[in-house]
Design a protein around this motif. Structure first.
Motif, mmCIF file in Angstrom:
data_model
loop_
_atom_site.group_PDB
_atom_site.id
_atom_site.type_symbol
_atom_site.label_atom_id
_atom_site.label_comp_id
_atom_site.label_asym_id
_atom_site.label_seq_id
_atom_site.Cartn_x
_atom_site.Cartn_y
_atom_site.Cartn_z
ATOM 1 N N THR A 26 14.255 -39.753 11.150
ATOM 2 C CA THR A 26 13.597 -39.059 12.248
ATOM 3 C C THR A 26 14.216 -39.561 13.547
ATOM 4 O O THR A 26 14.350 -40.773 13.747
ATOM 5 C CB THR A 26 12.084 -39.344 12.259
ATOM 6 O OG1 THR A 26 11.517 -38.894 11.036
ATOM 7 C CG2 THR A 26 11.410 -38.628 13.432
ATOM 8 N N ASN B 24 13.905 -39.904 26.301
ATOM 9 C CA ASN B 24 12.709 -39.433 26.999
ATOM 10 C C ASN B 24 11.442 -39.761 26.228
ATOM 11 O O ASN B 24 10.392 -40.041 26.813
ATOM 12 C CB ASN B 24 12.781 -37.915 27.218
ATOM 13 C CG ASN B 24 13.667 -37.544 28.391
ATOM 14 O OD1 ASN B 24 13.994 -38.386 29.216
ATOM 15 N ND2 ASN B 24 14.062 -36.274 28.451
ATOM 16 N N GLN B 25 11.531 -39.707 24.913
ATOM 17 C CA GLN B 25 10.340 -39.924 24.084
ATOM 18 C C GLN B 25 9.993 -41.400 23.931
ATOM 19 O O GLN B 25 8.806 -41.758 23.912
ATOM 20 C CB GLN B 25 10.563 -39.304 22.699
ATOM 21 C CG GLN B 25 10.646 -37.783 22.716
ATOM 22 C CD GLN B 25 11.031 -37.218 21.351
ATOM 23 O OE1 GLN B 25 12.086 -37.535 20.802
ATOM 24 N NE2 GLN B 25 10.167 -36.376 20.797
ATOM 25 N N VAL B 26 11.003 -42.260 23.822
ATOM 26 C CA VAL B 26 10.721 -43.675 23.539
ATOM 27 C C VAL B 26 10.689 -44.536 24.791
ATOM 28 O O VAL B 26 10.076 -45.609 24.791
ATOM 29 C CB VAL B 26 11.755 -44.248 22.541
ATOM 30 C CG1 VAL B 26 11.760 -43.447 21.255
ATOM 31 C CG2 VAL B 26 13.159 -44.294 23.154
ATOM 32 N N GLY B 27 11.358 -44.097 25.867
ATOM 33 C CA GLY B 27 11.395 -44.877 27.099
ATOM 34 C C GLY B 27 12.557 -45.855 27.129
ATOM 35 O O GLY B 27 13.145 -46.201 26.095
ATOM 36 N N GLU C 291 8.757 -45.398 9.755
ATOM 37 C CA GLU C 291 8.828 -45.764 11.176
ATOM 38 C C GLU C 291 9.614 -47.049 11.444
ATOM 39 O O GLU C 291 9.406 -47.716 12.466
ATOM 40 C CB GLU C 291 7.420 -45.901 11.784
ATOM 41 C CG GLU C 291 6.612 -44.607 11.757
ATOM 42 C CD GLU C 291 7.268 -43.503 12.582
ATOM 43 O OE1 GLU C 291 7.623 -43.760 13.726
ATOM 44 O OE2 GLU C 291 7.426 -42.398 12.039
ATOM 45 N N GLN D 283 19.415 -41.010 21.180
ATOM 46 C CA GLN D 283 18.324 -41.009 20.220
ATOM 47 C C GLN D 283 18.284 -42.288 19.388
ATOM 48 O O GLN D 283 19.319 -42.806 18.966
ATOM 49 C CB GLN D 283 18.463 -39.804 19.271
ATOM 50 C CG GLN D 283 18.396 -38.458 20.000
ATOM 51 C CD GLN D 283 18.658 -37.284 19.077
ATOM 52 O OE1 GLN D 283 19.452 -37.374 18.150
ATOM 53 N NE2 GLN D 283 17.971 -36.170 19.322
ATOM 54 N N ARG E 53 14.283 -39.804 17.741
ATOM 55 C CA ARG E 53 13.470 -39.706 18.952
ATOM 56 C C ARG E 53 14.359 -40.008 20.150
ATOM 57 O O ARG E 53 15.098 -41.003 20.171
ATOM 58 C CB ARG E 53 12.295 -40.686 18.909
ATOM 59 C CG ARG E 53 11.307 -40.391 17.781
ATOM 60 C CD ARG E 53 9.982 -41.086 17.995
ATOM 61 N NE ARG E 53 9.092 -40.802 16.897
ATOM 62 C CZ ARG E 53 8.929 -41.596 15.828
ATOM 63 N NH1 ARG E 53 9.586 -42.732 15.763
ATOM 64 N NH2 ARG E 53 8.101 -41.261 14.867
ATOM 65 N N SER E 54 14.264 -39.154 21.164
ATOM 66 C CA SER E 54 15.159 -39.246 22.312
ATOM 67 C C SER E 54 14.723 -40.335 23.292
ATOM 68 O O SER E 54 13.593 -40.854 23.230
ATOM 69 C CB SER E 54 15.212 -37.905 23.044
ATOM 70 O OG SER E 54 13.979 -37.654 23.690
ATOM 71 N N THR F 228 18.022 -36.274 26.332
ATOM 72 C CA THR F 228 17.661 -35.837 24.976
ATOM 73 C C THR F 228 18.788 -36.119 23.974
ATOM 74 O O THR F 228 18.547 -36.112 22.758
ATOM 75 C CB THR F 228 17.331 -34.335 24.954
ATOM 76 O OG1 THR F 228 18.490 -33.590 25.377
ATOM 77 C CG2 THR F 228 16.182 -34.016 25.890
#
Length: 308
Positions: A157, A162-165, A223, A216, A159-160, A213
């Motif tokens: 999976t 922007n998503q994780v900070g 997870e 990643q 995550r960019s 974006t």
């Protein structure tokens, strides 16, 4: 001998060092583009002038938002005459005039083959006598869009940024850089420490052209962080800027998933050619590029000079 930056009206003479007219024209157009985009500035283009004639030149390069150069290139000297004397004076005085800090370093990238890497042994002799040391040797890889299907990972999976900070992403860089085989990263870690090297790598990478974006972190279904991919663009086009797998998940093929994700990201944003470098001693990364359809187009020797 006078060592000085060129004036704008001297650009064509500055570009006219080769006996090959087409090479001079290519360099002239390249330099104009670099000036316009901020990678190079007139005050970073130096000549060695003797009796009104240019007998040597060097260009310093940076990413536009960084504000100070960290790579020198396009070094031309009287290779069949007093190249050591002219080259030493040109390097010494131009570096002084740049007013860099003691903590800064300067890189020289020697690509093979390249029309700008003639007189290879003499270039290396000059660099080493001046105080440059070999930082790493790389294989230069290139991917071209041949309409081949890129298979996306179904076990990770993504995550960019922007998503994780930023904090999580910097921590990810630190994790994947642990126990790396890349000599350049190892040198920086020895100088800065693992955490500071990751922080500086992140902020230097942000000076590239990229979309948040694109960058990643990759996780397993439970997870657990596996690695990261940082596609970007520089003055030469699309690149895989950084890629890495955390030590405990290496050897399971995850680098293939990451590289496929980065390649597709850039392809989806219009890239028809993607380039990247792998340290020759980082055999797993070399093999990953080869499996992903990247082909070697050159080799590179990276030299580094510490200002202090």
């Amino acid at each position: 001998m006078d060592i000085r930056p060129i004036r704008r009206e001297e650009l064509e003479v500055f570009a006219n060092f080769s006996e090959q007219a087409d090479l001079n024209e290519h360099f002239l157009n390249y330099l104009r583009d670099m000036w316009d985009e901020g990678y190079v500035r007139p005050e970073w283009c130096f000549v060695a002038e003797e009796a009104g004639e240019f007998v040597g030149r060097i260009v310093y390069w940076s990413l536009p938002s960084l504000g100070k150069p960290f790579i020198c290139d396009f070094l031309e000297l009287p290779w069949n005459a007093n190249y050591l004397a002219v080259g030493t004076q040109l390097l010494q005085q131009s570096l002084t005039q740049l007013q860099l800090h003691d903590s800064d370093s300067m890189e020289y990238q020697l690509d093979i083959p390249s029309p700008y890497s003639t007189y290879l042994e003499k270039r290396i002799e000059l660099l080493e006598k001046f105080g440059f040391s070999l930082n790493r040797e790389t294989i230069r890889f290139e991917w071209k869009d041949t309409q081949t299907q890129i298979t996306l990972s179904n076990r990770l999976t993504f995550r960019s940024l922007n998503q994780v900070g930023e904090d999580a992403f910097i921590h990810g860089i630190m994790q994947v850089s642990s126990q790396t085989l890349d000599r350049s990263i190892l040198h920086d870690q020895a100088k800065l420490g693992l955490e500071q090297e990751a922080l500086e790598r992140f902020h230097t990478s942000k000076a590239l052209k990229y979309n948040p974006t694109w960058w990643q972190l990759a996780y397993t279904q439970d997870e657990t962080l596996v690695g990261l991919i940082m596609p970007a663009e520089n003055d030469g086009g699309a690149i895989i800027g950084f890629i890495g797998v955390v030590p405990e998940h290496r050897g399971q093929g995850y680098v293939n998933d990451l590289l496929q994700q980065g390649t597709l990201t850039l392809k989806s944003n219009g890239a028809v050619r993607i380039r990247s470098d792998a340290d020759t001693v980082n055999v797993p990364m070399v093999h990953a590029f080869q499996r992903a359809g990247y082909r070697q187009f050159a080799s590179r020797r990276e030299y580094r000079y510490s200002m202090k």
